[in-house]
Scaffold this active site. Structure first.
Site, PDB file in Angstrom:
ATOM      1  N   LYS A 116      28.928  51.949  21.143  1.00  0.00           N
ATOM      2  CA  LYS A 116      28.947  53.165  20.335  1.00  0.00           C
ATOM      3  C   LYS A 116      27.649  53.306  19.554  1.00  0.00           C
ATOM      4  CE  LYS A 116      33.027  54.042  18.780  1.00  0.00           C
ATOM      5  NZ  LYS A 116      34.145  53.581  17.941  1.00  0.00           N
ATOM      6  N   ARG A 160      33.380  52.850  11.815  1.00  0.00           N
ATOM      7  CA  ARG A 160      33.832  52.805  13.202  1.00  0.00           C
ATOM      8  C   ARG A 160      33.473  51.484  13.864  1.00  0.00           C
ATOM      9  NH1 ARG A 160      31.057  57.957  15.859  1.00  0.00           N
ATOM     10  NH2 ARG A 160      32.850  57.773  17.254  1.00  0.00           N
ATOM     11  N   GLY A 177      40.533  52.448  21.606  1.00  0.00           N
ATOM     12  CA  GLY A 177      41.684  52.380  20.715  1.00  0.00           C
ATOM     13  C   GLY A 177      42.126  50.984  20.322  1.00  0.00           C
ATOM     14  N   MET A 224      40.403  48.667  18.536  1.00  0.00           N
ATOM     15  CA  MET A 224      40.044  48.276  17.182  1.00  0.00           C
ATOM     16  C   MET A 224      40.144  49.506  16.293  1.00  0.00           C
ATOM     17  SD  MET A 224      37.038  45.613  17.898  1.00  0.00           S
ATOM     18  CE  MET A 224      36.218  46.760  18.941  1.00  0.00           C
ATOM     19  N   ARG A 232      29.526  57.706  26.112  1.00  0.00           N
ATOM     20  CA  ARG A 232      29.481  56.451  26.859  1.00  0.00           C
ATOM     21  C   ARG A 232      29.719  56.787  28.319  1.00  0.00           C
ATOM     22  NH1 ARG A 232      35.085  54.735  24.164  1.00  0.00           N
ATOM     23  NH2 ARG A 232      36.360  56.270  25.214  1.00  0.00           N
ATOM     24  N   HIS A 234      45.805  58.372  25.448  1.00  0.00           N
ATOM     25  CA  HIS A 234      45.719  56.936  25.702  1.00  0.00           C
ATOM     26  C   HIS A 234      46.310  56.579  27.067  1.00  0.00           C
ATOM     27  CE1 HIS A 234      47.225  52.760  25.472  1.00  0.00           C
ATOM     28  NE2 HIS A 234      46.025  52.562  24.926  1.00  0.00           N
ATOM     29  N   ARG A 290      45.612  32.702  64.127  1.00  0.00           N
ATOM     30  CA  ARG A 290      46.510  31.550  63.983  1.00  0.00           C
ATOM     31  C   ARG A 290      47.489  31.569  65.147  1.00  0.00           C
ATOM     32  NH1 ARG A 290      46.217  33.713  58.625  1.00  0.00           N
ATOM     33  NH2 ARG A 290      45.628  32.146  57.080  1.00  0.00           N
ATOM     34  N   GLU A 314      37.712  21.995  56.090  1.00  0.00           N
ATOM     35  CA  GLU A 314      38.777  22.260  55.123  1.00  0.00           C
ATOM     36  C   GLU A 314      39.277  21.009  54.428  1.00  0.00           C
ATOM     37  OE1 GLU A 314      42.190  24.036  56.994  1.00  0.00           O
ATOM     38  OE2 GLU A 314      41.853  22.969  58.868  1.00  0.00           O
ATOM     39  N   SER A 370      33.963  26.970  60.250  1.00  0.00           N
ATOM     40  CA  SER A 370      34.596  28.027  59.483  1.00  0.00           C
ATOM     41  C   SER A 370      35.262  27.365  58.290  1.00  0.00           C
ATOM     42  CB  SER A 370      35.624  28.763  60.339  1.00  0.00           C
ATOM     43  OG  SER A 370      36.268  29.739  59.553  1.00  0.00           O
ATOM     44  N   GLY A 376      37.752  26.684  55.736  1.00  0.00           N
ATOM     45  CA  GLY A 376      39.153  27.000  55.451  1.00  0.00           C
ATOM     46  C   GLY A 376      39.364  26.721  53.974  1.00  0.00           C
ATOM     47  N   THR A 377      39.019  27.692  53.163  1.00  0.00           N
ATOM     48  CA  THR A 377      38.969  27.403  51.722  1.00  0.00           C
ATOM     49  C   THR A 377      40.338  27.315  51.068  1.00  0.00           C
ATOM     50  OG1 THR A 377      38.510  29.741  51.381  1.00  0.00           O
ATOM     51  CG2 THR A 377      36.635  28.232  51.329  1.00  0.00           C
ATOM     52  N   ASN A 378      41.405  27.700  51.774  1.00  0.00           N
ATOM     53  CA  ASN A 378      42.733  27.466  51.181  1.00  0.00           C
ATOM     54  C   ASN A 378      42.996  25.966  51.123  1.00  0.00           C
ATOM     55  OD1 ASN A 378      42.882  30.215  51.329  1.00  0.00           O
ATOM     56  ND2 ASN A 378      44.261  30.240  53.087  1.00  0.00           N
ATOM     57  N   ASP A 379      42.886  25.316  52.282  1.00  0.00           N
ATOM     58  CA  ASP A 379      43.085  23.871  52.301  1.00  0.00           C
ATOM     59  C   ASP A 379      41.958  23.134  51.583  1.00  0.00           C
ATOM     60  OD1 ASP A 379      45.521  23.071  53.454  1.00  0.00           O
ATOM     61  OD2 ASP A 379      44.847  23.756  55.425  1.00  0.00           O
ATOM     62  N   CYS A 405      37.213  31.572  56.477  1.00  0.00           N
ATOM     63  CA  CYS A 405      38.434  32.267  56.897  1.00  0.00           C
ATOM     64  C   CYS A 405      39.574  32.081  55.913  1.00  0.00           C
ATOM     65  CB  CYS A 405      38.850  31.830  58.296  1.00  0.00           C
ATOM     66  SG  CYS A 405      39.255  30.084  58.399  1.00  0.00           S
ATOM     67  N   TYR A 411      29.197  35.025  58.242  1.00  0.00           N
ATOM     68  CA  TYR A 411      30.255  36.027  58.144  1.00  0.00           C
ATOM     69  C   TYR A 411      31.356  35.573  57.192  1.00  0.00           C
ATOM     70  CZ  TYR A 411      33.199  33.147  61.213  1.00  0.00           C
ATOM     71  OH  TYR A 411      33.951  32.135  61.728  1.00  0.00           O
TER      72      TYR A 411
HETATM   73  P1  ADP Z   1      37.384  54.818  19.061  1.00  0.00           P
HETATM   74  O1  ADP Z   1      36.369  53.795  19.339  1.00  0.00           O
HETATM   75  O2  ADP Z   1      38.759  54.308  18.989  1.00  0.00           O
HETATM   76  O3  ADP Z   1      37.210  56.042  19.910  1.00  0.00           O
HETATM   77  P2  ADP Z   1      35.916  56.188  17.000  1.00  0.00           P
HETATM   78  O4  ADP Z   1      35.047  55.327  16.174  1.00  0.00           O
HETATM   79  O5  ADP Z   1      35.262  56.928  18.079  1.00  0.00           O
HETATM   80  O6  ADP Z   1      37.119  55.304  17.553  1.00  0.00           O
HETATM   81  O7  ADP Z   1      36.656  57.162  16.034  1.00  0.00           O
HETATM   82  C1  ADP Z   1      37.754  57.906  16.394  1.00  0.00           C
HETATM   83  C2  ADP Z   1      37.536  59.369  16.133  1.00  0.00           C
HETATM   84  O8  ADP Z   1      37.184  59.604  14.799  1.00  0.00           O
HETATM   85  C3  ADP Z   1      36.414  59.961  16.936  1.00  0.00           C
HETATM   86  O9  ADP Z   1      36.874  60.475  18.117  1.00  0.00           O
HETATM   87  C4  ADP Z   1      35.930  61.096  16.081  1.00  0.00           C
HETATM   88  O10 ADP Z   1      36.586  62.278  16.436  1.00  0.00           O
HETATM   89  C5  ADP Z   1      36.344  60.695  14.708  1.00  0.00           C
HETATM   90  N1  ADP Z   1      35.153  60.362  13.929  1.00  0.00           N
HETATM   91  C6  ADP Z   1      34.523  59.175  13.851  1.00  0.00           C
HETATM   92  N2  ADP Z   1      33.448  59.257  13.071  1.00  0.00           N
HETATM   93  C7  ADP Z   1      33.386  60.519  12.637  1.00  0.00           C
HETATM   94  C8  ADP Z   1      32.481  61.236  11.794  1.00  0.00           C
HETATM   95  N3  ADP Z   1      31.422  60.646  11.252  1.00  0.00           N
HETATM   96  N4  ADP Z   1      32.717  62.528  11.566  1.00  0.00           N
HETATM   97  C9  ADP Z   1      33.796  63.130  12.130  1.00  0.00           C
HETATM   98  N5  ADP Z   1      34.680  62.525  12.922  1.00  0.00           N
HETATM   99  C10 ADP Z   1      34.476  61.232  13.173  1.00  0.00           C
HETATM  100 MG    MG Z   2      44.036  24.895  56.926  1.00  0.00          MG
HETATM  101 MG    MG Z   3      35.721  57.149  20.097  1.00  0.00          MG
END
Ligand code: ADP
Ligand code: MG
Ligand code: MG
Length: 932
Positions: free
Chosen positions: A27, A97, A106, A108, A347, A469, A591, A774, A793, A795-798, A860, A880
């Protein structure tokens, strides 16, 4: 110079950039990058991931040097925007953030609107003249801070969030349904109730001092790196704990200032199908996670044209700018504050396998990336998703006509899934563990649900959009998902759901179509994917199959770059045919024992085993000969001149006899011999450790007539096939060789048989005799074995069993805990143990080639279709890999990626004259490979 811990971005500055992900987290690095290329990013600063490490070393405290640097950057931010944290006239509000190297959506925590207290909220009202907005922001802040920093959360999973409970009560009291119907006064009251609940449940006062708020929040975000969700997520995606998270402190912009403001998330292309269309969702008058939280159902991004044409146009421009800059499909977050657009995140976007493949192929067409880059972007295992079944259309039609179509939600994760309904993740996991197929059905999912989602065939939610989510995680996992299916009334307490006046209970069958969004009552059979229908069934013309065409392009590029050949493990003509359709260039393991269980063959096989004399045994084998010959001829014909490696009998003989009295009595009657005799023979064949017992080449050495019969069947089939004008290339493989003399014994027999057959049939053909490597002694003495063997060849299981001293069939008890304890990083039967088994392989390759430079080398074992193991096979210079038919496309791509990734090493090697000797055999091997 003192170490730098904090990096400023925005307001004309960018101390970081996208390459600094390790230090700034994804981020932070991308916020800096976007600021650097002039996109509208609210200014702020990133506290580096190194501080996270320090934080944990320092018993969860932030070191003084870091504090000073944070304060300095805070002053810089205040100056840049002309506001002050806690300033009673012009208060600065920030978001705190998290952001690790790898995205963990989501997992952290984030805190918005930090800096609000009784004084600054008054200032915010005075400044904006918008009390509702100010209190909306305040109640959000207290709620998030109360949850994340002060720890006021639901105690168990089905309990409603304590803050949401207060909001619900308030709405009920006021007689309103929607959050937006709450007034400034209501929201103000909520803040008071929230604070009271915090005081009551945690004993703590809500901090008024913004600096105290700031340190609390920064500490909590670092702390969230070690929360249960984050730990579970890291485990699932192999993210090391040592990476840590960064913390971003950023100026708040507000999407909740009224109907001229809003917030949204988008992908620069369709993340489900890969289509080159802008794909996203937004809500006006909303903040932060509202769009993804599923509280209100968001609107599709194109609608923004009507709500704010200017902001939409700018967003479209930014979409193209970002794609050209990053040369990839991006996932973005934005906010519109009173008509002004701000970028809050970008991202590289998560996508389905369909989308990954389509986008990579399209971007080659658009000249954004090259073929190599395209291959690097497609994970071999993603190809699995293209082979995944879809519903049987006729059956689905019938179901729909019969009125079983219950509802339609969003087509969030393509594919077809049928299973039994469960309403929470714990049940999903438990049911799946006992072998049930389940559809995880939730009002909405949250990060706590990832394990259950992983265990389910499909995921169905009542709330939330295409970027909720559930949708996001399902796409990443490659799960079928239907989201936001508003008609479902789910009752967690009663474990049922009502839809269209019908009630479905836990355990009832349900089918969901993640490509159309349909939810259908009952079970619907699934049928093969487009790729399968083109390649295997041949019921679909390639021209009518766009997904197949994209797949074919990827395969063609993969074939261009890979140096490993791909073979298959198959012992039936139809399996072989499928494998060839998938691109197999030969059979690496046929086999023969599976054949003995076929129609009419088990009888003579048992006669052979029960025989008392050589003559009796020969008589039984004579019955088997024509049957085996026919099997081999069928395979040779399908393989049409491609090499076919056939292994002589390998399992211990008792595997062919029944172990219970009933079965033994039956065959006694069938064969007209006393039951006692059968029983006695089974007992005499009993072994304490069959894996290390009378099996493999040991059988052929003690009973040479078995090898002789098998060799004769192979060579007669080869001769007959050749007479039909079809090419043949048999390779006879002797299993479980540890000593060169074992191989020499069998080789003599095989060659004598070949000569006899050629003479009798009056045809000649080329064939090879080789062995499996093997058991460790085979690997260690590979130089001696290569004096006889024309190919190895692995025979990586055995070889894994014997190298680790672990019986695969008895390993379940301890191997899973072993992997959990990270004794082995991965299950060594799934992913080749490079440091142990791999070293033996490397040694065998070197020693084998020293004796016989042109020796053919392959693998194999099951590992032959596992991408990381394929890479290792490339690195040690095998010719191969051989894998099951359905993994052939995966192996092709994995081999290409291995060649591309490992190409520079070869160039270095070429530049070093000292290594020239080591290069030679490899070159010869390549030449040999080309000859084939
Ligand atoms: P996550 O990594 O879980 O997506 P974010 O750090 O992106 O969490 O924050 C979640 C939401 O909070 C973002 O989608 C954004 O909409 C809102 N947010 C974060 N920072 C700001 C900011 N400086 N101003 C307005 N909205 C923010
Ligand atoms: Mg064998
Ligand atoms: Mg985000």
């Amino acid at each position: 110079m003192a170490k730098k811990y904090v990096y400023f971005f925005g307001a004309g500055a960018a101390e970081g950039n996208m390459k600094m992900k390790n230090l700034l987290g994804g981020k932070g690095a991308n916020l800096a990058e976007m600021a650097g290329i002039g996109l509208p990013v609210p200014p702020g600063f990133t506290v580096s991931t190194e501080v996270c490490t320090l934080f944990y070393k320092n018993r969860r405290r932030i070191p003084g040097a870091v504090r000073a640097e944070v304060e300095k950057n805070l002053r810089r931010l205040e100056k840049a925007v002309g506001q002050g944290l806690g300033d009673p006239k012009n208060p600065l509000l920030v978001s705190i953030r998290s952001g690790a190297r790898a995205s963990m959506p989501g997992m952290m925590d984030t805190i918005l609107n930090l800096g609000l207290n009784e004084k600054t909220v008054a200032a915010l009202i005075a400044k904006t003249g918008n009390a509702r907005f100010a209190y909306d922001s305040y109640r959000r802040f207290v709620q998030m801070y109360g949850d994340v920093v002060l720890g006021l959360k639901p105690v168990h999973k089905d309990e409603i969030d304590p803050f949401e409970a207060i909001i619900e009560r308030k709405k009920h009291e006021r007689g309103v349904r929607n959050d937006l119907d709450l007034t400034a006064e209501d929201l103000k009251d909520l803040v008071t109730r929230f604070k009271a609940a915090i005081k009551e449940k945690t004993g703590q006062d809500f901090p008024e001092d913004p600096m105290k708020q700031l340190w609390g929040a920064v500490g909590a975000v670092f702390g969230s790196w070690m929360n249960d969700r984050a730990i579970a997520y890291r485990k699932m995606y192999d993210i090391p704990e040592s990476w840590g998270t960064a913390v971003n402190v950023q100026l708040m912009v507000f999407g909740n200032m009224g109907n001229d403001s809003g917030t949204g998330v988008a992908f620069t292309r369709d993340a489900a199908t890969g289509e080159n269309v802008f794909y996203g969702e937004y809500l006006m008058n909303a903040q932060g996670e509202d769009v993804v939280a599923g509280i209100r159902t968001p609107r599709p991004i194109v609608d923004l044209k009507r709500d704010d044409a200017k902001a939409y146009a700018e967003l479209e421009r930014i979409r193209h700018t970002l794609e050209r800059h990053y040369r990839d499909m991006m996932d973005i977050e934005f906010t519109i504050q009173q008509g002004q657009l701000y970028m809050l995140q970008c991202r590289v976007g998560k996508r389905t396998a369909f989308a990954a493949i389509k986008i990579a192929v399209d971007m080659v067409g658009e000249k954004l990336i090259g073929e190599r880059e395209a291959l690097a972007r497609i994970e071999p295992d993603q190809l699995n998703q293209l082979l995944r079944p879809i519903f049987d259309q006729a059956e689905k039609q019938t179901a729909v006509k019969a009125g079983r179509l219950l509802a339609k939600g969003l087509n969030a994760g393509p594919g077809a899934a049928t299973g039994r309904i469960v309403f929470n993740s714990v049940d999903a996991e438990a049911w799946a563990k006992r072998g049930e197929k389940v559809i995880l059905t939730r009002i909405e999912t949250s990060p706590e649900d990832i394990k259950g989602m992983n265990a389910a065939e499909g995921i169905l939610t009542a709330r939330g959009g295409m970027t909720s989510h559930a949708a996001l995680v399902a796409r990443q996992m490659g799960k079928v998902c239907v989201a936001g299916c508003g008609e479902l009334l789910i009752d967690y307490g009663r474990h049922d759901m009502t839809v269209k006046g019908r009630t479905l209970k836990e355990g009832d069958w349900l089918s969901i179509d993640g490509s159309t969004g349909e939810v259908i009552e009952g079970k619907i059979d699934t049928r093969p994917s487009e790729v399968l229908r083109v390649l295997i069934e041949k019921t679909l013309a390639p021209a009518k199959a766009p997904v197949y065409q994209t797949f074919a392009k990827v395969m063609a590029w993969a074939d261009k770059f890979r140096t490993l050949k791909i073979r298959t493990n198959a012992d039936q003509p139809d399996q072989s045919r499928n494998a060839v359709a998938f691109g197999a260039e030969g059979i690496g393991l046929c086999r023969t024992e599976h054949m003995f269980f076929g129609e009419g063959k088990i009888g003579p096989m048992r006669e052979m085993i029960l025989a008392d004399t050589l003559d009796e045994r020969r008589a039984a084998l004579a019955k088997l000969l024509p049957l085996q010959r026919k099997d081999f001829a069928g395979i040779f014909e399908v393989m049409d001149g491609r090499p076919v490696t056939i292994r002589t009998i390998d399992p211990p003989l008792h595997e062919f006899l029944p172990h219970e009295e009933k079965g033994q009595r039956e065959i006694a009657v069938e064969m007209g011999i006393p039951y006692e005799k059968v029983k006695e023979r089974v007992e005499s064949l009993h072994e304490f450790n069959p894996m290390l017992g009378f099996r493999g080449c040991r059988l052929g050495i003690i009973y040479p007539e078995i090898t002789e019969m098998q060799a004769r069947a192979i060579f007669e089939a080869a001769a007959d096939t050749k007479k039909k004008g079809i090419g043949v290339e048999p390779e006879v493989m002797i299993p479980l060789v540890g000593h060169v003399k074992e191989l020499a014994d069998q080789e003599k027999l095989v060659r004598a048989t070949a000569a006899a057959v050629m003479k009798e049939k009056g045809v000649t053909f080329k064939y090879l005799v080789g062995t499996m490597i093997e058991i460790p002694r085979g690997a260690v003495t590979a130089d001696e074995i290569a004096t006889v063997a024309e190919f190895f060849s692995f025979g990586t299981n055995d070889l894994t069993q014997t190298t680790l001293g672990v019986s695969r069939d008895d390993a379940a008890r301890f191997l899973v805990p072993y992997v959990e304890k990270e004794i082995y990083a991965k299950d060594p039967f799934e992913v080749l143990d490079r440091d142990g088994v791999g070293q033996l392989m490397r040694m065998a390759v070197e020693r084998g080639r020293k004796t016989r430079p042109g020796i053919k080398l392959g693998i194999c074992g099951e590992h032959g279709g596992e991408p990381s193991s394929v890479e290792f096979c490339h690195q040690i210079g095998l010719n191969y890999v051989s894998c099951s038919p359905f993994r052939v496309p995966i192996a092709r791509l994995a081999a290409a990626r291995a060649a591309l990734l490992n190409a520079p090493a070869k160039a270095v090697r070429a530049a070093k004259p000292k290594r020239a000797a080591a290069r030679k055999p490899a070159r010869k091997a390549k030449k040999a490979a080309r000859r084939r």
